[in-house]
Design an enzyme around this catalytic site. Structure first.
Site, PDB file in Angstrom:
ATOM      1  N   HIS A 133       0.828  -1.207   0.000  1.00 18.37           N
ATOM      2  CA  HIS A 133       0.000   0.000   0.000  1.00 18.37           C
ATOM      3  C   HIS A 133       0.862   1.257   0.000  1.00 18.37           C
ATOM      4  O   HIS A 133       0.531   2.243  -0.673  1.00 18.37           O
ATOM      5  CB  HIS A 133      -0.937   0.008   1.208  1.00 18.37           C
ATOM      6  CG  HIS A 133      -2.189  -0.781   1.014  1.00 18.37           C
ATOM      7  ND1 HIS A 133      -2.189  -2.141   0.853  1.00 18.37           N
ATOM      8  CD2 HIS A 133      -3.497  -0.381   0.957  1.00 18.37           C
ATOM      9  CE1 HIS A 133      -3.443  -2.567   0.701  1.00 18.37           C
ATOM     10  NE2 HIS A 133      -4.250  -1.527   0.758  1.00 18.37           N
ATOM     11  N   HIS A 182       0.858  -3.817   9.229  1.00 15.56           N
ATOM     12  CA  HIS A 182       2.233  -3.503   8.845  1.00 15.56           C
ATOM     13  C   HIS A 182       2.960  -2.842  10.002  1.00 15.56           C
ATOM     14  O   HIS A 182       2.355  -2.150  10.828  1.00 15.56           O
ATOM     15  CB  HIS A 182       2.281  -2.561   7.637  1.00 15.56           C
ATOM     16  CG  HIS A 182       2.127  -3.246   6.325  1.00 15.56           C
ATOM     17  ND1 HIS A 182       3.063  -4.129   5.817  1.00 15.56           N
ATOM     18  CD2 HIS A 182       1.150  -3.175   5.390  1.00 15.56           C
ATOM     19  CE1 HIS A 182       2.657  -4.576   4.640  1.00 15.56           C
ATOM     20  NE2 HIS A 182       1.494  -4.019   4.359  1.00 15.56           N
TER      21      HIS A 182
END
Length: 213
Positions: A133, A182
């Site tokens: 992302h 993450h």
């Protein structure tokens, strides 16, 4: 006529590559500074977990999904080909397709870092390093910033678009840390590598553009 290459931008690109390599080595060898960076990220971004913040970050993270970025890139390429701006189409395909998908997938496969062992606020599989992302946001919306700077002449509209796109580049990676899928080192690595690739692709593909970005 080929324009002069911007030295400060090349310097910035090399600095970003250096940051990425430092993070890559730290993750590979499980060095202590990576742990410090990741814990700092959770303290600054993840906490506190509230329903309002969760709603915001769940929605903003969608703007970095591979399907969405591929959709935007496809339409950008379509209009570029219609307008016979083939350099734009190549620029978008290289950054979003080759770098944002191909390079990112290879790195995830070889590094194979597990995702954080905390509560995930969204479902996410695969490995963690680097953040796809983060790379997608920098490569797609960074590419759009370059194109806006080159092709939109109206100054208020230009800077309004650039501000909006910059906010997406910042908030999408933040959302990945908040949602627990993450580490901060993942998103910093994704951003720094993508910035390096974006600058070099811009310098090569648009080297005959008379107006500097």
């Amino acid at each position: 006529m080929q324009r002069q290459i911007s030295r400060w931008q090349i310097g910035l690109a090399l600095f970003c590559l250096f940051i990425f390599l430092i993070l890559l080595l730290g993750v590979h060898f499980q060095l202590h500074y990576i742990h410090l960076i990741d814990q700092l990220g959770f303290r600054l971004i993840r906490e506190p977990v509230t329903s309002e913040r969760t709603w915001f970050f769940k929605n903003i993270t969608r703007a970095g999904n591979p399907i969405w970025t591929a959709f935007i890139a496809m339409w950008a390429c379509f209009f570029a080909v219609i307008l016979k701006k083939y350099d734009i189409a190549i620029f978008v395909v290289v950054n979003v397709g080759v770098f944002g998908l191909g390079v990112m997938k290879l790195l995830k496969h070889f590094v194979n870092r597990p995702r954080p062992s905390i509560l995930h606020l969204v479902n996410e599989g695969g490995s963690s390093f680097p953040s796809g992302h983060a790379m997608n946001s920098m490569l797609l919306y960074g590419s759009l910033i370059v194109l806006v700077h080159y092709y939109i002449k109206n100054e208020p509209i230009k800077y309004a678009f650039m501000t909006l796109l910059t906010c997406l580049i910042v908030t999408i990676p933040m959302s990945r840390v908040y949602l627990g899928v993450h580490y901060l080192s993942d998103v910093l690595a994704g951003l720094s590598l993508a910035c390096f690739l974006l600058i070099f692709s811009k310098e090569f593909i648009f080297k005959y553009k008379p107006k500097e970005v």
